[in-house]
Design an enzyme around this catalytic site. Structure first.
Site, PDB file in Angstrom:
ATOM      1  N   TYR A  52       0.799  -1.233   0.000  1.00 43.32           N
ATOM      2  CA  TYR A  52       0.000   0.000   0.000  1.00 43.32           C
ATOM      3  C   TYR A  52       0.834   1.287   0.000  1.00 43.32           C
ATOM      4  CZ  TYR A  52      -3.656  -3.352   1.164  1.00 43.32           C
ATOM      5  OH  TYR A  52      -4.516  -4.421   1.137  1.00 43.32           O
ATOM      6  N   HIS A 103      -8.903   1.123  -6.030  1.00 47.81           N
ATOM      7  CA  HIS A 103      -8.042   0.340  -5.137  1.00 47.81           C
ATOM      8  C   HIS A 103      -6.596   0.755  -5.303  1.00 47.81           C
ATOM      9  CE1 HIS A 103     -11.340  -2.328  -4.193  1.00 47.81           C
ATOM     10  NE2 HIS A 103     -11.624  -2.326  -5.479  1.00 47.81           N
TER      11      HIS A 103
HETATM   12  O1  CA2 Z   1      -5.907  -2.058  -2.629  1.00 49.38           O
HETATM   13  C1  CA2 Z   1      -6.829  -1.521  -2.002  1.00 49.38           C
HETATM   14  O2  CA2 Z   1      -7.005  -0.311  -1.978  1.00 49.38           O
HETATM   15  C2  CA2 Z   1      -7.747  -2.391  -1.127  1.00 49.38           C
HETATM   16  O3  CA2 Z   1      -9.075  -1.877  -1.283  1.00 49.38           O
HETATM   17  C3  CA2 Z   1      -7.275  -2.241   0.291  1.00 49.38           C
HETATM   18  C4  CA2 Z   1      -8.002  -3.140   1.288  1.00 49.38           C
HETATM   19  C5  CA2 Z   1      -8.037  -4.585   0.793  1.00 49.38           C
HETATM   20  O4  CA2 Z   1      -8.842  -5.375   1.661  1.00 49.38           O
HETATM   21  C6  CA2 Z   1      -8.580  -4.698  -0.622  1.00 49.38           C
HETATM   22  O5  CA2 Z   1      -8.523  -6.051  -1.035  1.00 49.38           O
HETATM   23  C7  CA2 Z   1      -7.759  -3.838  -1.579  1.00 49.38           C
HETATM   24  C8  CA2 Z   1      -7.288  -3.134   2.640  1.00 49.38           C
HETATM   25  C9  CA2 Z   1      -7.309  -1.828   3.326  1.00 49.38           C
HETATM   26  C10 CA2 Z   1      -6.487  -1.913   4.581  1.00 49.38           C
HETATM   27  O6  CA2 Z   1      -5.257  -1.255   4.337  1.00 49.38           O
HETATM   28  C11 CA2 Z   1      -4.247  -1.332   5.258  1.00 49.38           C
HETATM   29  C12 CA2 Z   1      -3.147  -0.571   5.012  1.00 49.38           C
HETATM   30  C13 CA2 Z   1      -2.096  -0.601   5.882  1.00 49.38           C
HETATM   31  C14 CA2 Z   1      -2.136  -1.393   7.011  1.00 49.38           C
HETATM   32  C15 CA2 Z   1      -3.252  -2.176   7.259  1.00 49.38           C
HETATM   33  C16 CA2 Z   1      -4.314  -2.131   6.382  1.00 49.38           C
END
Ligand code: CA2
Length: 155
Positions: free
Chosen positions: A28, A106
């Protein structure tokens, strides 16, 4: 001063996106959700638009905000549903129930990850989908939303 809904884009973020920048930077990136908000405001400003930027860990709150954007006839919604992408019939139905376009966004490429992330309930209701561009995808989604709605308003 009250913002006109006709000049407002809702940017909605689902569960755990408040943690952005704290873990899993290889997936991310290092930016925080505050950085995403700044990026969105900058992108919207170039089109003379305002941003209503929100995040919740609660599905019902997000359904309420989707309905709010629809009732107020916002320009549209840029929506990163987080994990709700893969589970939420309620968010799907809320998007279907409003008359404003929703762009699903996303940070990661959900099609290059675990097989269960390849399926999105939201994509069935979204006008368009963007993924894999990191947080820049939010700005691209705003530009795309404006392009779509400007095209629609031409005679
Ligand atoms: O890629 C994306 O933006 C997602 O929507 C992010 C979601 C995931 O469940 C999707 O499959 C794809 C996860 C969001 C949580 O993000 C975090 C970032 C850093 C630490 C913990 C969680």
């Amino acid at each position: 001063m009250a913002k006109s809904m006709a000049k407002t884009i809702y940017v909605l973020n689902g569960p755990n996106l408040n943690l952005l920048g704290t873990r899993e930077p290889h997936i991310y990136g290092h930016s925080s959700l505050k950085d995403v908000e700044k990026l969105c405001r900058k992108a919207a400003e170039t089109h003379g638009l305002a941003v209503e930027f929100r995040q919740s860990n609660h599905e019902g709150a997000i359904v309420d905000w989707i309905q709010e954007a629809g009732a107020g006839k916002a320009v549209g919604i840029v929506f990163n549903p987080g994990g709700l992408t893969h589970t939420s019939v309620s968010c799907h139905d809320a998007i279907k129930g409003i008359g404003v376009p929703t762009i699903e966004c996303h940070i990661s490429n959900i099609h290059a990850r675990e097989p269960w992330r390849n399926h999105s309930y939201i994509s069935f209701a979204a006008k368009a989908v963007i993924c894999g561009f990191g947080i820049q995808g939010y700005a691209l989604a705003i530009d795309g939303l404006v392009a779509l709605t400007a095209a629609k308003s031409k005679p």
